[in-house]
Design a protein around this motif. Structure first.
Motif, PDB file in Angstrom:
ATOM      1  N   GLN A   5       0.831  -1.208   0.000  1.00  0.00           N
ATOM      2  CA  GLN A   5       0.000   0.000   0.000  1.00  0.00           C
ATOM      3  C   GLN A   5       0.864   1.257   0.000  1.00  0.00           C
ATOM      4  OE1 GLN A   5      -2.464  -1.607   3.390  1.00  0.00           O
ATOM      5  NE2 GLN A   5      -4.136  -0.603   2.262  1.00  0.00           N
ATOM      6  N   SER A   8       2.071   1.776  -3.448  1.00  0.00           N
ATOM      7  CA  SER A   8       1.049   2.416  -4.275  1.00  0.00           C
ATOM      8  C   SER A   8       0.992   3.921  -4.018  1.00  0.00           C
ATOM      9  CB  SER A   8      -0.326   1.799  -3.997  1.00  0.00           C
ATOM     10  OG  SER A   8      -0.372   0.456  -4.395  1.00  0.00           O
ATOM     11  N   GLY A   9       1.082   4.320  -2.734  1.00  0.00           N
ATOM     12  CA  GLY A   9       1.051   5.743  -2.404  1.00  0.00           C
ATOM     13  C   GLY A   9       2.218   6.500  -2.997  1.00  0.00           C
ATOM     14  N   GLY A 313       1.721  -0.430  -7.309  1.00  0.00           N
ATOM     15  CA  GLY A 313       1.747  -1.237  -6.095  1.00  0.00           C
ATOM     16  C   GLY A 313       1.515  -2.705  -6.323  1.00  0.00           C
ATOM     17  N   MET A 412      -3.615   1.754  -2.852  1.00  0.00           N
ATOM     18  CA  MET A 412      -3.418   2.346  -1.523  1.00  0.00           C
ATOM     19  C   MET A 412      -4.490   1.901  -0.538  1.00  0.00           C
ATOM     20  SD  MET A 412      -2.505   6.331  -2.359  1.00  0.00           S
ATOM     21  CE  MET A 412      -2.758   6.761  -0.647  1.00  0.00           C
TER      22      MET A 412
END
Length: 416
Positions: A5, A8-9, A313, A412
């Motif tokens: 996650q 992904s952020g 991600g 995320m």
């Protein structure tokens, strides 16, 4: 928050940085608007994915798609018999052998085309679009006409949305024109949303709701990517108060149904032709490439789009598969990518990676769609032909980044 996650952020920020770099790191980028756009994507996705009443509402969309598919099957069975989904006159050698895409999957386009036209005539669709346009204009400071076109793209195609603001098109700034074009390529129409949801429902839970959420998130994502690449020029301020209105297109409900069906028929044959031609061209290129280099277009695409897949991600073991699907989407179209996802049983991806890929594929980001958009928009405003043609390929790049942003946002918010 898991490591994936966080990946992904950070990837979402990296994608925004990529758009800024590809735009030449121009000055005048409205950073407040960019930040608001990124936050709006996350808030929209969090609300739609994690608030129980909203999730339940989107689950109803899946049931509506099932109902549309069942109703369409009644018509295709009557017209095409067992080719259209009726009882087979022979034993099916394996599950799915009796499914024929053109006779059973694509006719959904006709029914949804008629239904969309009817909802437009009854002013239901314009009201929803106008409300979304006000949200986009109010939070991101874009002009009313631009916001209306972007909002319309959540439900209609890359040519139909600019057509709704045709009186304003010639007066749009270069930056606003780029936003309109990027949004057209970063989203899918309602017709295709239903078809894709029907296709991938066996491997993606609540497919219709997920695709609608993806298209909604892509609206602010396309604005962010477009403004990072081509920001407004110094002193160029859009008229945020100017609000476009959807023109009346039909004189009666019956005319809406008939014309919607005819438009759907044109789209159905267009899809068929594009699938045959582009798949054949890719196969032809692979016949030349593979004996000489040992590579195919799909393998090359997997290398080129590897960084984008990683930025969203996706776990390392699945990055190559996701990258290849992204490449097929750009080289051929998203239809083939979704079809591959459906027929391969999820391509060996885990549930989270399948969901990220579903969001990232949700857009008309391919060379064929660029050609369709350029042809339609230059016909609407021939005086802006030079600007529209010049912005075509950059809009494809910005739209691809926007689609990957939606994948990163859902990455995320969904734990492994």
């Amino acid at each position: 928050m898991s490591a994936l996650q966080i990946q992904s952020g950070l990837g979402l920020l990296a994608l925004a940085l990529l758009a800024w770099v590809l735009g030449g790191c121009r000055r005048g980028v409205p950073w407040r608007v960019i930040l608001a756009g990124l936050v709006l994507q996350i808030v929209l996705a969090a609300a739609l994915l994690h608030i129980a009443p909203l999730r339940a509402a989107f689950a109803l969309i899946g049931r509506a798609v099932d109902a549309l598919a069942a109703a369409t099957k009644e018509g295709t069975t009557l017209v095409f018999g067992y080719l259209g989904g009726g009882p087979l006159p022979f034993a099916e050698p394996f599950p799915g052998a009796g499914f024929i895409l053109f006779f059973q999957g694509l006719p959904l386009v006709l029914v949804v085309g008629a239904l969309s036209a009817l909802l437009y005539h009854w002013r239901i669709l314009p009201v929803v679009v106008a409300a979304l346009a006000k949200v986009l204009s109010g939070t991101l400071g874009i002009g009313g006409a631009t916001g209306f076109s972007v909002a319309a793209n959540v439900f209609v195609g890359m040519v139909e949305a600019p057509l709704l603001i045709r009186p304003w098109l010639a007066r749009l700034t270069t930056s606003e024109m780029f936003v309109v074009m990027t949004a057209g390529l970063a989203t899918i129409s309602g017709n295709m949303l239903v078809v894709y949801a029907f296709m991938i429902a066996p491997v993606v839970p609540d497919a219709a709701g997920q695709l609608l959420v993806a298209s909604l998130i892509a609206a602010p994502a396309s604005i962010v990517a477009a403004l990072l690449m081509i920001p407004p020029r110094p002193g160029e301020v859009p008229d945020a108060g100017e609000q476009a209105e959807a023109p009346r297109l039909y004189d009666s409900a019956m005319e809406a149904v008939v014309r919607g069906t005819m438009d759907g028929l044109q789209l159905l044959f267009g899809i068929m032709a594009m699938l045959i031609v582009f798949v054949a061209l890719v196969a032809l290129v692979n016949m030349v490439l593979e004996p000489v280099t040992g590579l195919t277009l799909q393998v090359i695409a997997a290398w080129l789009f590897w960084p984008l897949a990683f930025a969203m991600g996706v776990p390392l073991e699945h990055v190559g598969t996701v990258a290849q699907s992204l490449g097929i989407k750009v080289v051929v179209n998203e239809f083939v990518s979704y079809l591959q996802l459906a027929t391969s049983g999820g391509q060996g991806l885990d549930g989270r990676s399948r969901l990220i890929l579903t969001y990232a594929l949700c857009g008309f980001t391919n060379f064929g769609s660029v050609g369709i958009m350029l042809g339609g928009m230059t016909a609407m405003v021939p005086e802006r032909r030079a600007d529209i043609v010049r912005l075509g390929l950059p809009a494809l790049v910005a739209a691809m980044i926007a689609c990957c942003m939606t994948g990163a946002v859902v990455g995320m918010l969904v734990a492994p």
